[in-house]
Design a protein around this motif. Structure first.
Motif, PDB file in Angstrom:
ATOM      1  N   ARG A 116      -0.202  -8.410   5.507  1.00  0.00           N
ATOM      2  CA  ARG A 116       0.500  -7.606   6.507  1.00  0.00           C
ATOM      3  C   ARG A 116       1.633  -8.440   7.091  1.00  0.00           C
ATOM      4  O   ARG A 116       1.425  -9.575   7.523  1.00  0.00           O
ATOM      5  CB  ARG A 116      -0.437  -7.152   7.626  1.00  0.00           C
ATOM      6  CG  ARG A 116       0.318  -6.453   8.771  1.00  0.00           C
ATOM      7  CD  ARG A 116      -0.590  -5.948   9.856  1.00  0.00           C
ATOM      8  NE  ARG A 116      -1.253  -4.712   9.479  1.00  0.00           N
ATOM      9  CZ  ARG A 116      -0.694  -3.505   9.540  1.00  0.00           C
ATOM     10  NH1 ARG A 116       0.583  -3.383   9.937  1.00  0.00           N
ATOM     11  NH2 ARG A 116      -1.363  -2.427   9.206  1.00  0.00           N
ATOM     12  N   LEU A 117       2.842  -7.871   7.127  1.00  0.00           N
ATOM     13  CA  LEU A 117       4.008  -8.583   7.638  1.00  0.00           C
ATOM     14  C   LEU A 117       4.152  -8.383   9.138  1.00  0.00           C
ATOM     15  O   LEU A 117       3.835  -7.322   9.679  1.00  0.00           O
ATOM     16  CB  LEU A 117       5.274  -8.091   6.929  1.00  0.00           C
ATOM     17  CG  LEU A 117       5.293  -8.207   5.399  1.00  0.00           C
ATOM     18  CD1 LEU A 117       6.615  -7.673   4.860  1.00  0.00           C
ATOM     19  CD2 LEU A 117       5.073  -9.645   4.954  1.00  0.00           C
ATOM     20  N   PRO A 151      11.168  -2.824  -1.546  1.00  0.00           N
ATOM     21  CA  PRO A 151      10.322  -1.831  -0.885  1.00  0.00           C
ATOM     22  C   PRO A 151      10.214  -0.560  -1.716  1.00  0.00           C
ATOM     23  O   PRO A 151      11.170  -0.146  -2.365  1.00  0.00           O
ATOM     24  CB  PRO A 151      11.083  -1.556   0.432  1.00  0.00           C
ATOM     25  CG  PRO A 151      12.522  -1.730   0.047  1.00  0.00           C
ATOM     26  CD  PRO A 151      12.544  -2.827  -1.010  1.00  0.00           C
ATOM     27  N   TRP A 152       9.048   0.068  -1.682  1.00  0.00           N
ATOM     28  CA  TRP A 152       8.850   1.336  -2.365  1.00  0.00           C
ATOM     29  C   TRP A 152       7.653   2.020  -1.721  1.00  0.00           C
ATOM     30  O   TRP A 152       6.527   1.517  -1.809  1.00  0.00           O
ATOM     31  CB  TRP A 152       8.615   1.102  -3.858  1.00  0.00           C
ATOM     32  CG  TRP A 152       8.553   2.357  -4.670  1.00  0.00           C
ATOM     33  CD1 TRP A 152       9.177   3.547  -4.416  1.00  0.00           C
ATOM     34  CD2 TRP A 152       7.824   2.545  -5.892  1.00  0.00           C
ATOM     35  NE1 TRP A 152       8.904   4.459  -5.382  1.00  0.00           N
ATOM     36  CE2 TRP A 152       8.070   3.871  -6.310  1.00  0.00           C
ATOM     37  CE3 TRP A 152       7.012   1.720  -6.661  1.00  0.00           C
ATOM     38  CZ2 TRP A 152       7.511   4.388  -7.473  1.00  0.00           C
ATOM     39  CZ3 TRP A 152       6.462   2.237  -7.817  1.00  0.00           C
ATOM     40  CH2 TRP A 152       6.718   3.546  -8.222  1.00  0.00           C
ATOM     41  N   TRP A 178       5.729  -3.380  -0.076  1.00  0.00           N
ATOM     42  CA  TRP A 178       6.639  -4.326  -0.724  1.00  0.00           C
ATOM     43  C   TRP A 178       6.056  -4.770  -2.048  1.00  0.00           C
ATOM     44  O   TRP A 178       4.881  -5.150  -2.128  1.00  0.00           O
ATOM     45  CB  TRP A 178       6.866  -5.534   0.190  1.00  0.00           C
ATOM     46  CG  TRP A 178       7.456  -5.154   1.519  1.00  0.00           C
ATOM     47  CD1 TRP A 178       6.778  -4.822   2.659  1.00  0.00           C
ATOM     48  CD2 TRP A 178       8.849  -5.062   1.842  1.00  0.00           C
ATOM     49  NE1 TRP A 178       7.654  -4.525   3.668  1.00  0.00           N
ATOM     50  CE2 TRP A 178       8.938  -4.665   3.204  1.00  0.00           C
ATOM     51  CE3 TRP A 178      10.032  -5.274   1.120  1.00  0.00           C
ATOM     52  CZ2 TRP A 178      10.156  -4.474   3.849  1.00  0.00           C
ATOM     53  CZ3 TRP A 178      11.249  -5.093   1.759  1.00  0.00           C
ATOM     54  CH2 TRP A 178      11.302  -4.703   3.111  1.00  0.00           C
ATOM     55  N   TRP A 179       6.897  -4.769  -3.093  1.00  0.00           N
ATOM     56  CA  TRP A 179       6.416  -4.954  -4.464  1.00  0.00           C
ATOM     57  C   TRP A 179       7.140  -6.094  -5.185  1.00  0.00           C
ATOM     58  O   TRP A 179       8.316  -6.344  -4.958  1.00  0.00           O
ATOM     59  CB  TRP A 179       6.634  -3.672  -5.266  1.00  0.00           C
ATOM     60  CG  TRP A 179       5.999  -2.461  -4.665  1.00  0.00           C
ATOM     61  CD1 TRP A 179       6.460  -1.725  -3.601  1.00  0.00           C
ATOM     62  CD2 TRP A 179       4.781  -1.835  -5.073  1.00  0.00           C
ATOM     63  NE1 TRP A 179       5.608  -0.684  -3.335  1.00  0.00           N
ATOM     64  CE2 TRP A 179       4.581  -0.724  -4.222  1.00  0.00           C
ATOM     65  CE3 TRP A 179       3.858  -2.099  -6.085  1.00  0.00           C
ATOM     66  CZ2 TRP A 179       3.476   0.122  -4.352  1.00  0.00           C
ATOM     67  CZ3 TRP A 179       2.760  -1.257  -6.216  1.00  0.00           C
ATOM     68  CH2 TRP A 179       2.572  -0.168  -5.352  1.00  0.00           C
ATOM     69  N   SER A 180       6.404  -6.727  -6.092  1.00  0.00           N
ATOM     70  CA  SER A 180       6.984  -7.675  -7.047  1.00  0.00           C
ATOM     71  C   SER A 180       6.116  -7.612  -8.301  1.00  0.00           C
ATOM     72  O   SER A 180       5.224  -8.437  -8.507  1.00  0.00           O
ATOM     73  CB  SER A 180       7.010  -9.095  -6.471  1.00  0.00           C
ATOM     74  OG  SER A 180       7.685  -9.981  -7.361  1.00  0.00           O
ATOM     75  N   PRO A 181       6.359  -6.607  -9.153  1.00  0.00           N
ATOM     76  CA  PRO A 181       5.463  -6.328 -10.284  1.00  0.00           C
ATOM     77  C   PRO A 181       5.540  -7.362 -11.401  1.00  0.00           C
ATOM     78  O   PRO A 181       6.543  -8.049 -11.576  1.00  0.00           O
ATOM     79  CB  PRO A 181       5.945  -4.959 -10.776  1.00  0.00           C
ATOM     80  CG  PRO A 181       7.370  -4.882 -10.340  1.00  0.00           C
ATOM     81  CD  PRO A 181       7.457  -5.629  -9.053  1.00  0.00           C
ATOM     82  N   PHE A 224       2.634  -5.317   3.094  1.00  0.00           N
ATOM     83  CA  PHE A 224       2.931  -4.051   3.741  1.00  0.00           C
ATOM     84  C   PHE A 224       3.321  -4.316   5.189  1.00  0.00           C
ATOM     85  O   PHE A 224       3.038  -5.379   5.747  1.00  0.00           O
ATOM     86  CB  PHE A 224       1.731  -3.092   3.666  1.00  0.00           C
ATOM     87  CG  PHE A 224       0.530  -3.544   4.445  1.00  0.00           C
ATOM     88  CD1 PHE A 224       0.238  -2.999   5.688  1.00  0.00           C
ATOM     89  CD2 PHE A 224      -0.343  -4.500   3.925  1.00  0.00           C
ATOM     90  CE1 PHE A 224      -0.876  -3.401   6.398  1.00  0.00           C
ATOM     91  CE2 PHE A 224      -1.464  -4.908   4.635  1.00  0.00           C
ATOM     92  CZ  PHE A 224      -1.729  -4.362   5.876  1.00  0.00           C
ATOM     93  N   GLY A 225       4.004  -3.348   5.773  1.00  0.00           N
ATOM     94  CA  GLY A 225       4.432  -3.509   7.159  1.00  0.00           C
ATOM     95  C   GLY A 225       5.822  -4.106   7.268  1.00  0.00           C
ATOM     96  O   GLY A 225       6.650  -3.999   6.370  1.00  0.00           O
TER      97      GLY A 225
END
Length: 217
Positions: free
Chosen positions: A3-4, A45-46, A55-58, A26-27
């Motif tokens: 959590r940010l 972000p998505w 927040w993603w980094s796949p 997230f956040g």
């Protein structure tokens, strides 16, 4: 998943932290400062409007190397006939609005919230985001936008109002910048971009290119 803190612009290191399906935090908020910092780390972000910011980094990462762009014979004919004309940064706001309103297969709404859209518009005003416009007979019929980080272009979204418009714009962009842009980040897989030569690479490889690019800037 982390959590940010809204009062601190920070993210978990995407090279050391692997969340479920690439979801790492997230956040937080959608401020210009946080967005710019996130993209430099290979994070984007998505999320669905009205829900928590994700927040993603796949891993793997879907990317395209401009020098490896694939152009079909039919598309080459369209480009050679000058069916479309192209411009950059002539109407960023209209491009992103059209991207927000475009219908997507399997989606009932849009991930591009008004708040996120306004932050990208500010990034454009600061010279950090750019748009590619596709015109036909003087009418805006397609385009896309993204963030320019040195010689890496982080593509965000595209739209097309007529057949082949977004594809033509993407090909034009890749061929124009094939000697100055090393990589176009497409984030997640689509058949549309795969047909143009986009491919999956390990997240570690993507982050290495991005970090080396950041060091050269």
């Amino acid at each position: 998943m982390v959590r940010l803190d809204e009062n601190e612009i920070s993210f978990p290191d995407p090279e050391l932290y692997d969340g479920h399906d690439g979801l790492i935090a997230f956040g937080g908020d959608l401020s210009v400062e946080r967005l710019w910092f996130a993209y430099q780390l290979g994070i984007f972000p998505w999320f669905n409007p009205g829900e928590e910011i994700l927040w993603w980094s796949p891993d793997p990462r879907f990317v395209l190397f401009p020098k490896e762009i694939k152009v079909s014979k039919s598309m080459r004919k369209i480009l050679n006939r000058n069916v479309f004309s192209f411009s950059e940064n002539q109407n960023f706001r209209e491009v992103i609005k059209n991207c927000q309103q475009a219908s997507r297969n399997g989606q009932t709404g849009t991930w591009l919230s008004d708040e996120l859209m306004e932050s990208f518009i500010k990034l454009h005003e600061y010279g950090l985001a750019k748009s590619i416009e596709v015109w036909k007979e003087g009418i805006l019929v397609g385009g896309f936008y993204g963030l320019q980080i040195g010689n890496v272009f982080c593509g965000e979204s595209m739209f097309a109002k007529v057949s082949n418009a977004s594809k033509a714009g993407f090909i034009h962009f890749a061929e124009t910048y094939k000697d100055t842009i090393e990589l176009i980040d497409c984030q997640s897989h689509t058949e549309h971009l795969e047909s143009l030569g986009a491919t999956m690479i390990p997240k570690k490889e993507f982050l290495k290119i991005l970090h080396e690019n950041n060091e050269r800037r």
